[in-house]
Design a protein around this motif. Structure first.
Motif, PDB file in Angstrom:
ATOM      1  N   ARG A 288       0.680  -1.188  -0.070  1.00 22.15           N
ATOM      2  CA  ARG A 288       0.083   0.106   0.068  1.00 22.15           C
ATOM      3  C   ARG A 288       0.623   1.141  -0.176  1.00 22.15           C
ATOM      4  O   ARG A 288       0.488   2.053  -0.501  1.00 22.15           O
ATOM      5  CB  ARG A 288      -1.085  -0.009   1.321  1.00 22.15           C
ATOM      6  CG  ARG A 288      -2.075  -0.956   1.197  1.00 22.15           C
ATOM      7  CD  ARG A 288      -2.913  -0.850   2.239  1.00 22.15           C
ATOM      8  NE  ARG A 288      -3.939  -1.904   2.212  1.00 22.15           N
ATOM      9  CZ  ARG A 288      -4.897  -2.242   3.233  1.00 22.15           C
ATOM     10  NH1 ARG A 288      -5.015  -1.440   4.323  1.00 22.15           N
ATOM     11  NH2 ARG A 288      -5.800  -3.132   2.965  1.00 22.15           N
TER      12      ARG A 288
ATOM     13  N   SER B 178       2.420   1.647  -3.309  1.00 19.08           N
ATOM     14  CA  SER B 178       1.418   2.120  -4.539  1.00 19.08           C
ATOM     15  C   SER B 178       1.094   3.605  -4.248  1.00 19.08           C
ATOM     16  O   SER B 178       0.970   4.369  -5.197  1.00 19.08           O
ATOM     17  CB  SER B 178       0.156   1.062  -4.045  1.00 19.08           C
ATOM     18  OG  SER B 178       0.390  -0.116  -4.479  1.00 19.08           O
TER      19      SER B 178
ATOM     20  N   ARG C  12      -4.732   0.922  -6.145  1.00 22.21           N
ATOM     21  CA  ARG C  12      -5.536  -0.192  -5.617  1.00 22.21           C
ATOM     22  C   ARG C  12      -4.980  -1.348  -6.613  1.00 22.21           C
ATOM     23  O   ARG C  12      -4.437  -2.272  -6.208  1.00 22.21           O
ATOM     24  CB  ARG C  12      -6.932  -0.209  -6.009  1.00 22.21           C
ATOM     25  CG  ARG C  12      -7.546  -1.532  -5.666  1.00 22.21           C
ATOM     26  CD  ARG C  12      -9.089  -1.307  -5.986  1.00 22.21           C
ATOM     27  NE  ARG C  12      -9.047  -1.442  -7.410  1.00 22.21           N
ATOM     28  CZ  ARG C  12      -9.286  -2.475  -8.021  1.00 22.21           C
ATOM     29  NH1 ARG C  12      -8.844  -3.701  -7.716  1.00 22.21           N
ATOM     30  NH2 ARG C  12      -9.098  -2.215  -9.439  1.00 22.21           N
ATOM     31  N   VAL C  13      -4.921  -1.046  -7.879  1.00 21.95           N
ATOM     32  CA  VAL C  13      -4.244  -2.290  -8.904  1.00 21.95           C
ATOM     33  C   VAL C  13      -2.855  -2.289  -8.782  1.00 21.95           C
ATOM     34  O   VAL C  13      -2.388  -3.550  -8.832  1.00 21.95           O
ATOM     35  CB  VAL C  13      -4.563  -1.489 -10.563  1.00 21.95           C
ATOM     36  CG1 VAL C  13      -3.767  -2.581 -11.393  1.00 21.95           C
ATOM     37  CG2 VAL C  13      -5.830  -1.459 -10.889  1.00 21.95           C
TER      38      VAL C  13
ATOM     39  N   ALA D 124      -1.332  -2.005  -5.870  1.00 22.79           N
ATOM     40  CA  ALA D 124      -1.052  -2.972  -4.633  1.00 22.79           C
ATOM     41  C   ALA D 124      -1.494  -4.181  -4.769  1.00 22.79           C
ATOM     42  O   ALA D 124      -0.823  -5.177  -4.425  1.00 22.79           O
ATOM     43  CB  ALA D 124      -2.125  -2.308  -3.560  1.00 22.79           C
ATOM     44  N   ALA D 125      -2.416  -4.645  -5.739  1.00 24.36           N
ATOM     45  CA  ALA D 125      -2.854  -5.968  -6.187  1.00 24.36           C
ATOM     46  C   ALA D 125      -1.580  -6.548  -6.675  1.00 24.36           C
ATOM     47  O   ALA D 125      -1.194  -7.873  -6.391  1.00 24.36           O
ATOM     48  CB  ALA D 125      -3.863  -6.203  -6.641  1.00 24.36           C
ATOM     49  N   TYR D 126      -0.895  -5.755  -7.647  1.00 29.60           N
ATOM     50  CA  TYR D 126       0.281  -6.422  -8.142  1.00 29.60           C
ATOM     51  C   TYR D 126       1.388  -7.087  -7.023  1.00 29.60           C
ATOM     52  O   TYR D 126       1.883  -7.983  -7.167  1.00 29.60           O
ATOM     53  CB  TYR D 126       1.059  -5.386  -9.064  1.00 29.60           C
ATOM     54  CG  TYR D 126       2.077  -5.850  -9.728  1.00 29.60           C
ATOM     55  CD1 TYR D 126       2.044  -6.283 -11.078  1.00 29.60           C
ATOM     56  CD2 TYR D 126       3.310  -5.780  -9.451  1.00 29.60           C
ATOM     57  CE1 TYR D 126       3.025  -6.844 -11.849  1.00 29.60           C
ATOM     58  CE2 TYR D 126       4.607  -6.149 -10.101  1.00 29.60           C
ATOM     59  CZ  TYR D 126       4.284  -6.853 -11.382  1.00 29.60           C
ATOM     60  OH  TYR D 126       5.416  -7.264 -12.026  1.00 29.60           O
TER      61      TYR D 126
ATOM     62  N   TYR E  66       1.059  -7.616  -4.088  1.00 26.16           N
ATOM     63  CA  TYR E  66       0.677  -8.524  -3.192  1.00 26.16           C
ATOM     64  C   TYR E  66       0.520  -9.913  -3.922  1.00 26.16           C
ATOM     65  O   TYR E  66       1.083 -10.906  -3.290  1.00 26.16           O
ATOM     66  CB  TYR E  66      -0.877  -8.641  -3.055  1.00 26.16           C
ATOM     67  CG  TYR E  66      -1.206  -7.375  -2.012  1.00 26.16           C
ATOM     68  CD1 TYR E  66      -0.449  -7.528  -0.590  1.00 26.16           C
ATOM     69  CD2 TYR E  66      -2.177  -6.572  -2.048  1.00 26.16           C
ATOM     70  CE1 TYR E  66      -0.737  -6.392   0.240  1.00 26.16           C
ATOM     71  CE2 TYR E  66      -2.653  -5.655  -1.050  1.00 26.16           C
ATOM     72  CZ  TYR E  66      -1.795  -5.549   0.092  1.00 26.16           C
ATOM     73  OH  TYR E  66      -1.897  -4.726   1.142  1.00 26.16           O
ATOM     74  N   ILE E  67       0.472 -10.088  -5.136  1.00 29.96           N
ATOM     75  CA  ILE E  67       0.246 -11.290  -5.850  1.00 29.96           C
ATOM     76  C   ILE E  67       1.535 -11.898  -6.461  1.00 29.96           C
ATOM     77  O   ILE E  67       2.208 -12.915  -6.399  1.00 29.96           O
ATOM     78  CB  ILE E  67      -0.730 -11.097  -7.016  1.00 29.96           C
ATOM     79  CG1 ILE E  67      -2.054 -10.993  -6.179  1.00 29.96           C
ATOM     80  CG2 ILE E  67      -0.848 -12.503  -7.805  1.00 29.96           C
ATOM     81  CD1 ILE E  67      -3.079 -10.684  -7.262  1.00 29.96           C
TER      82      ILE E  67
ATOM     83  N   SER F 116      -7.962  -7.181 -13.599  1.00 33.16           N
ATOM     84  CA  SER F 116      -6.500  -7.227 -13.600  1.00 33.16           C
ATOM     85  C   SER F 116      -5.803  -8.107 -12.406  1.00 33.16           C
ATOM     86  O   SER F 116      -4.759  -8.529 -12.796  1.00 33.16           O
ATOM     87  CB  SER F 116      -6.147  -5.684 -13.089  1.00 33.16           C
ATOM     88  OG  SER F 116      -6.983  -5.242 -12.121  1.00 33.16           O
ATOM     89  N   SER F 117      -6.471  -8.257 -11.210  1.00 33.88           N
ATOM     90  CA  SER F 117      -5.874  -9.368 -10.271  1.00 33.88           C
ATOM     91  C   SER F 117      -5.754 -10.640 -11.045  1.00 33.88           C
ATOM     92  O   SER F 117      -4.794 -11.458 -10.932  1.00 33.88           O
ATOM     93  CB  SER F 117      -6.646  -9.426  -9.047  1.00 33.88           C
ATOM     94  OG  SER F 117      -6.701  -8.230  -8.423  1.00 33.88           O
TER      95      SER F 117
END
Length: 330
Positions: A209, A212, A223-224, A226-228, A230-231, A283-284
């Motif tokens: 976070r 990002s 948000r996108v 941060a998802a990147y 995380y994954i 996107s996730s």
């Protein structure tokens, strides 16, 4: 800043206006042009145009809309781009499309993203307005690199350094008829990659976070991004294994195997899984596709190089067995 007369507005996301038909002095061919949407743009918006122009040598016309010039005039700043054709994806999405064309387009977008990641670039602002698409051919080009970064490349530098060592190490020990050293090194490399990759995944996941927010103040972009973080970092260890395995194959004089592994990850595995993930999770899902592809190809590559090591061991044994005969013949 308003679009100038003679320019066709392709998209306007509230921050930047993408236009077609820009003509520079001394160049008759039409180009694309990006103008700030605001009449009095904030310095951050102008900095993003300058940042995108600064990445021009990193971008390839095969998957990106390359910047050509950054024009500063009295009435504003304009980023001039190549025109590969196609239309912004946000203008295509509302039009009914055949399943075959939709599949080709999804593959084209995933391929463009994959090639950007191979260059170590993280876009951080992927959205329909920043993708040019040719529905007929399925080709896609990324644009809007105003907040793109090479941060990921810095996190993978340890893997790059390790793979640089493995190439000459494998070649030297294969030539010296000591292939067992290659296998020992392979086991060590796998554990090092897994360990370092796990540490990176934890560190980047905990700071996702904050990272990002640092790269973008836009909530949706953050948000996108941060998802990147995380994954995808979960599979960094597997990605490091792939780099080192490719280096070992090159050291064993098997460059075709290394090329096959890279092609399998980028095209054979990444694109189909990313396409399915995008349909299920947006996107996730694309990010999950990248991670799953890294794990699948990493495991397969490790098994393959183990078989290659056994072949190298047999060749070395045959060389050693012939040495006494040669000495005796002398």
């Amino acid at each position: 800043m308003k679009a100038r007369a003679g320019l066709q507005v392709l998209s306007d996301d509230g921050e930047r206006v993408l236009c077609r038909g820009w003509r520079s002095e001394g160049n008759a061919s039409a180009r694309l042009a990006v103008l700030p949407a605001a009449e009095h743009p904030a310095p951050a918006s102008l900095d993003r145009l300058a940042h995108e122009y600064g990445l021009r040598e990193e971008l390839d016309s095969d998957w990106a809309v390359r910047p050509l010039d950054l024009v500063r005039e009295r009435d504003g700043t304009v980023l001039v781009l190549e025109d590969p054709g196609g239309q912004p994806l946000d203008g295509v999405m509302g039009v009914p499309m055949e399943t075959g064309k939709l599949l080709r387009l999804a593959i084209g977008i995933a391929a463009a993203l994959g090639k950007a990641h191979q260059r170590g670039l993280v876009h951080k602002d992927v959205k329909p307005a920043h993708i040019l698409a040719d529905v007929g051919t399925g080709k896609a080009w990324l644009t809007g690199f105003g907040i793109a970064t090479r941060f990921e490349a810095m996190t993978l530098c340890a893997f790059l350094a390790l793979s640089a060592v493995m190439n000459p190490f494998a070649g030297q020990n294969f030539g010296a008829a000591r292939p067992e050293r290659i296998r020992i090194a392979l086991r060590l490399v796998v554990w090092v990659c897994i360990g370092w990759g796990t540490l990176l995944a934890i560190a980047l996941g905990l700071s996702a976070r904050h990272l990002s927010a640092y790269f973008s103040a836009n909530a949706e972009v953050a948000r996108v991004a941060a998802a990147y973080w995380y994954i995808v970092p979960v599979s960094y260890g597997a990605s490091g294994v792939i780099m080192c395995v490719n280096a070992i194959f090159n050291g064993l004089s098997k460059p075709l195997a290394a090329v096959s592994i890279s092609a399998a990850r980028a095209i054979g595995v990444n694109i189909p899984i990313a396409w399915i993930g995008a349909h299920l999770l947006g996107s996730s899902g694309v990010f999950f596709g990248i991670s799953v592809a890294n794990f699948i190809v990493g495991i397969a590559a490790t098994i393959w190089v183990d078989f290659a090591w056994r072949g190298a061991a047999r060749i070395s044994a045959a060389r050693i067995s012939r040495l006494p005969e040669r000495r005796g013949s002398r």
